[in-house]
Scaffold this active site. Structure first.
Site, short mmCIF file in Angstrom:
data_model
loop_
_atom_site.label_atom_id
_atom_site.label_comp_id
_atom_site.label_asym_id
_atom_site.label_seq_id
_atom_site.Cartn_x
_atom_site.Cartn_y
_atom_site.Cartn_z
N ARG A 76 0.84 -1.20 0.00
CA ARG A 76 0.00 0.00 0.00
C ARG A 76 0.87 1.25 0.00
O ARG A 76 2.08 1.20 0.23
CB ARG A 76 -0.93 0.03 1.22
CG ARG A 76 -0.20 0.11 2.55
CD ARG A 76 -1.17 0.25 3.70
NE ARG A 76 -0.48 0.53 4.95
CZ ARG A 76 -1.08 0.99 6.04
NH1 ARG A 76 -2.38 1.23 6.02
NH2 ARG A 76 -0.41 1.23 7.14
N ASP A 114 7.35 -10.05 8.41
CA ASP A 114 7.17 -9.08 9.48
C ASP A 114 8.57 -8.67 9.92
O ASP A 114 9.26 -9.41 10.62
CB ASP A 114 6.39 -9.70 10.64
CG ASP A 114 6.17 -8.72 11.80
OD1 ASP A 114 6.74 -7.61 11.76
OD2 ASP A 114 5.46 -9.08 12.75
N ASN A 158 11.14 0.01 2.79
CA ASN A 158 9.98 0.89 2.89
C ASN A 158 9.08 0.58 4.08
O ASN A 158 8.40 1.46 4.59
CB ASN A 158 9.16 0.82 1.59
CG ASN A 158 7.84 1.52 1.72
OD1 ASN A 158 7.75 2.75 1.73
ND2 ASN A 158 6.76 0.73 1.82
N SER A 163 11.97 9.94 6.54
CA SER A 163 10.87 10.91 6.69
C SER A 163 11.44 12.24 7.14
O SER A 163 12.46 12.29 7.86
CB SER A 163 9.86 10.42 7.72
OG SER A 163 8.93 11.43 8.03
N TYR A 197 8.58 7.75 16.25
CA TYR A 197 8.71 7.69 14.79
C TYR A 197 9.88 8.55 14.32
O TYR A 197 10.70 8.13 13.49
CB TYR A 197 7.41 8.15 14.15
CG TYR A 197 7.36 8.04 12.65
CD1 TYR A 197 7.20 6.80 12.02
CD2 TYR A 197 7.46 9.18 11.85
CE1 TYR A 197 7.14 6.71 10.64
CE2 TYR A 197 7.40 9.09 10.47
CZ TYR A 197 7.24 7.85 9.87
OH TYR A 197 7.19 7.77 8.49
N ALA A 228 12.52 9.49 15.99
CA ALA A 228 13.78 8.87 16.41
C ALA A 228 14.15 7.72 15.48
O ALA A 228 15.32 7.55 15.11
CB ALA A 228 13.67 8.38 17.85
N LYS A 281 13.31 7.28 12.34
CA LYS A 281 13.67 7.75 11.00
C LYS A 281 15.00 8.49 11.00
O LYS A 281 15.78 8.39 10.04
CB LYS A 281 12.55 8.63 10.43
CG LYS A 281 11.26 7.88 10.16
CD LYS A 281 11.46 6.75 9.15
CE LYS A 281 10.15 6.09 8.75
NZ LYS A 281 10.32 5.03 7.74
#
Length: 233
Positions: free
Chosen positions: A13, A53, A78, A130, A143, A145, A147
């Protein structure tokens, strides 16, 4: 570029799906992973889909046989998750889930694929980061941290693998229109973006394809920002 073998994690997705479609449209052979195979929306005779996973070391160990047989030349890291919460309300589980998936998961998959690339003496590793990792974002300490860690991981790995003809770069998207960002979009945010619009998946895909091509042979250790000018330094 001539047809290559590509591994894309989290390819079912959003940006991952767009990357899979972009490589398939260019005639490449793609191995895409996701956690639930029943939700994979793309079909092609040049596409292999496998369950993975990246937060589970046992799942990654099981995935190793598929990687060894496929022998990818290009890796797109990704797959990732968010568990947003204000820092003082954030639980240990919310912190650890995001770090273990986004950062440690990227480490695990990269380690599998790098061994194949070393034997082939060629490779491209592209990590989807990001702008949250560069500028921070309220409610996303975990999040951001993870990235930021990916960007540091990218630069360190680029130095280690450069002599083996393997480039390593990261792409830091801003606010790209996907189901993951639909709750974050508002007019106030759009006003802060110099280009006055949300990004679309194709804005990221085109850069992924460029970094994977021979035109990017001399680019490594970089974090390239795709955010319409939201974050400038």
């Amino acid at each position: 570029m001539e047809s290559k073998k590509i591994l894309v994690t989290g390819g079912n997705r959003g940006i991952g799906k767009g990357i899979v479609e972009g490589f398939l449209n260019d005639g490449n052979e793609v191995l895409a992973s996701c956690r639930d195979l029943s939700k994979f929306p793309i079909k092609s005779d040049r596409l292999t889909v496998a369950e993975l996973d990246i937060s589970d070391s046992k799942s990654v160990d099981k995935f190793k046989k598929i990687v060894d047989d496929f022998r990818p030349e290009i890796l797109i890291n990704n797959a990732g998750i968010t568990r947003d919460n204000l820092f003082l309300r954030m639980s240990d589980d919310e912190w650890l889930d995001v770090i273990n998936t986004n950062l440690t998961g990227t480490y695990r998959v990269t380690k599998l694929v790098t061994k194949c690339m070393l034997k082939q003496k060629w490779g491209r590793i592209i990590n989807i980061s990001s702008i949250s990792g560069m500028m921070g974002n309220s409610g996303q300490a975990n999040y951001s941290a993870s990235k930021s860690g990916i960007d540091g991981f990218t630069r360190s790995l680029a130095k280690e693998l450069g002599s083996r003809n393997i480039t390593v770069n990261s792409i830091a998207p801003g606010f790209i229109s996907t189901d993951m960002t639909e709750d974050l979009i508002n007019e106030d945010l759009i006003k802060k973006i110099p280009l006055k619009r949300m990004g679309v998946v194709e804005d990221v895909v085109s850069l992924v394809l460029f970094l994977s091509s021979d035109d990017a042979n001399y680019i490594t250790g970089q974090t390239l920002v795709v955010d319409g000018g939201l974050f400038m330094k």
